[in-house]
Motif scaffolding. Structure first.
Motif, PDB file in Angstrom:
ATOM      1  N   ILE A 123       0.699  -1.241  -0.077  1.00 18.43           N
ATOM      2  CA  ILE A 123      -0.133  -0.144  -0.077  1.00 18.43           C
ATOM      3  C   ILE A 123       0.785   1.223   0.034  1.00 18.43           C
ATOM      4  N   GLU A 124       1.986   1.071   0.595  1.00 14.17           N
ATOM      5  CA  GLU A 124       2.860   2.432   0.636  1.00 14.17           C
ATOM      6  C   GLU A 124       3.325   2.732  -0.908  1.00 14.17           C
ATOM      7  N   LYS A 125       3.588   1.635  -1.457  1.00 11.48           N
ATOM      8  CA  LYS A 125       4.086   2.128  -3.108  1.00 11.48           C
ATOM      9  C   LYS A 125       2.878   2.783  -3.928  1.00 11.48           C
ATOM     10  N   LEU A 126       1.629   2.113  -3.442  1.00 13.74           N
ATOM     11  CA  LEU A 126       0.300   2.619  -4.275  1.00 13.74           C
ATOM     12  C   LEU A 126       0.106   3.927  -3.838  1.00 13.74           C
ATOM     13  N   GLU A 127       0.122   4.352  -2.671  1.00 12.91           N
ATOM     14  CA  GLU A 127      -0.267   5.626  -2.069  1.00 12.91           C
ATOM     15  C   GLU A 127       0.933   6.575  -2.872  1.00 12.91           C
ATOM     16  N   ARG A 128       1.989   6.322  -2.859  1.00 11.62           N
ATOM     17  CA  ARG A 128       2.992   7.242  -3.257  1.00 11.62           C
ATOM     18  C   ARG A 128       2.707   7.498  -4.721  1.00 11.62           C
ATOM     19  N   TRP A 129       2.748   6.310  -5.514  1.00  7.93           N
ATOM     20  CA  TRP A 129       2.310   6.534  -6.957  1.00  7.93           C
ATOM     21  C   TRP A 129       0.942   7.169  -7.338  1.00  7.93           C
ATOM     22  N   ARG A 130      -0.079   7.071  -6.380  1.00  7.87           N
ATOM     23  CA  ARG A 130      -1.303   7.828  -6.560  1.00  7.87           C
ATOM     24  C   ARG A 130      -1.280   9.190  -6.197  1.00  7.87           C
ATOM     25  N   ALA A 131      -0.449   9.667  -5.358  1.00  7.39           N
ATOM     26  CA  ALA A 131      -0.033  10.848  -4.953  1.00  7.39           C
ATOM     27  C   ALA A 131       0.685  11.699  -6.112  1.00  7.39           C
ATOM     28  N   GLN A 132       1.574  10.925  -6.749  1.00  6.07           N
ATOM     29  CA  GLN A 132       2.469  11.308  -7.767  1.00  6.07           C
ATOM     30  C   GLN A 132       1.350  11.863  -8.997  1.00  6.07           C
ATOM     31  N   ARG A 133       0.624  10.730  -9.193  1.00 10.66           N
ATOM     32  CA  ARG A 133      -0.257  10.648 -10.271  1.00 10.66           C
ATOM     33  C   ARG A 133      -1.470  11.874 -10.171  1.00 10.66           C
ATOM     34  N   GLY A 134      -1.843  12.179  -8.862  1.00 11.15           N
ATOM     35  CA  GLY A 134      -2.872  12.923  -8.711  1.00 11.15           C
ATOM     36  C   GLY A 134      -4.289  12.263  -8.818  1.00 11.15           C
ATOM     37  N   TRP A 135      -4.414  10.997  -8.352  1.00  7.75           N
ATOM     38  CA  TRP A 135      -5.492  10.097  -8.343  1.00  7.75           C
ATOM     39  C   TRP A 135      -6.392  10.413  -7.021  1.00  7.75           C
ATOM     40  N   ASN A 136      -7.664  10.512  -6.962  1.00 10.54           N
ATOM     41  CA  ASN A 136      -8.162  10.115  -5.765  1.00 10.54           C
ATOM     42  C   ASN A 136      -9.317   9.095  -5.569  1.00 10.54           C
ATOM     43  N   HIS A 137      -8.824   7.837  -6.336  1.00  9.56           N
ATOM     44  CA  HIS A 137      -9.794   6.770  -6.334  1.00  9.56           C
ATOM     45  C   HIS A 137      -9.052   6.004  -5.130  1.00  9.56           C
ATOM     46  N   LEU A 138     -10.141   5.194  -4.768  1.00  7.61           N
ATOM     47  CA  LEU A 138      -9.697   4.127  -3.725  1.00  7.61           C
ATOM     48  C   LEU A 138      -8.872   3.169  -4.496  1.00  7.61           C
ATOM     49  N   TRP A 139      -7.561   2.726  -3.703  1.00  5.47           N
ATOM     50  CA  TRP A 139      -6.696   1.939  -4.350  1.00  5.47           C
ATOM     51  C   TRP A 139      -6.260   0.943  -3.065  1.00  5.47           C
ATOM     52  N   VAL A 140      -6.469  -0.279  -3.303  1.00  2.00           N
ATOM     53  CA  VAL A 140      -5.991  -1.234  -2.500  1.00  2.00           C
ATOM     54  C   VAL A 140      -4.939  -2.424  -2.731  1.00  2.00           C
ATOM     55  N   SER A 141      -4.206  -2.913  -1.817  1.00  3.33           N
ATOM     56  CA  SER A 141      -3.334  -3.486  -2.142  1.00  3.33           C
ATOM     57  C   SER A 141      -3.704  -5.122  -1.777  1.00  3.33           C
ATOM     58  N   SER A 142      -3.554  -6.052  -2.582  1.00  2.00           N
ATOM     59  CA  SER A 142      -3.895  -7.325  -2.513  1.00  2.00           C
ATOM     60  C   SER A 142      -2.705  -8.102  -1.941  1.00  2.00           C
TER      61      SER A 142
END
Length: 224
Positions: A123-142
């Motif tokens: 999730i830490e990687k997903l949150e970093r990439w999400r912030a970098q891309r400017g997305w506000n969608h729910l993104w979860v780690s499996s």
């Protein structure tokens, strides 16, 4: 040369009557594509569904169950974003697909459809990439589940190399239980990529090397 530079090649020039006749013939062919698409969609609406485990994913604030990803909706679209556990960045093509989503996601919510993304990376990687891309969608780690393996979103190639696949899963929440009603990967993902369809209708198409285009038309590596 890149896509920002106008190519030298261009279509033949004809008079108005010649253009109208050629366009009418093209539109008729496209109407048949539309009618065939309607028939395929009718089949899709008649697919059975299969129960899915209520997986406990990891979200930005902790555990998030699949059923919780519906929010107050009964339909859920999940984008399976390629982001391997050991990757430093998300897949460029998948990221481009996320950027293709409606600017107003409330249009989906208004149709009873929730949206979320799932990847294998922590999730830490997903949150970093999400912030970098400017997305506000729910993104979860499996990462701590078998989800990607259970449903074929991570597979091994002939050489035994393992990796994730891109695609979309469509779910229905019924009596508190999640059911998978449809899933698609590869070029099946193009159905919800408006930029790709806009490019298709320009004179040069997507300018990708697999396209059947006239001689001299610009073409670039698809995943370059």
């Amino acid at each position: 040369m890149n896509k920002q530079d106008q190519p030298d090649a261009a279509p033949d020039v004809v008079d108005r009557a010649g253009f109208d006749a050629a366009l009418a013939e093209q539109i008729e062919a496209e109407k048949e594509v539309t009618r065939h698409g309607d028939r395929v969609s009718a089949r899709r609406r008649r697919l059975p569904m299969v129960a899915v485990e209520d997986y406990s994913f990891t979200g930005p604030g902790g555990p998030v169950r699949l059923t919780e990803m519906f929010g107050d909706k009964y339909l859920l679209l999940v984008q399976n974003v390629m982001y391997g556990p050991d990757w430093d960045e998300g897949c460029p093509s998948c990221s481009w697909a996320v950027d293709n989503l409606p600017a107003n996601m409330g249009r989906l919510a208004g149709e009873g459809i929730a949206f979320a993304m799932v990847s294998q990376a922590p999730i830490e990687k997903l949150e970093r990439w999400r912030a970098q891309r400017g997305w506000n969608h729910l993104w979860v780690s499996s990462a701590d589940t078998t989800y990607h393996y259970d449903w074929g979103w991570t597979r091994a190639d002939d050489a035994g190399r393992e990796g994730p696949l891109p695609g979309y899963s469509y779910y229905l929440l019924r009596d508190g239980k999640p059911y998978l009603t449809y899933a698609t990967t590869a070029r099946g993902t193009e159905a919800i990529l408006p930029v790709a369809h806009i490019m298709d209708r320009t004179v040069y198409g997507r300018q990708q090397d697999w396209e059947d285009s006239p001689a001299g038309w610009p073409q670039y590596p698809t995943y370059g």
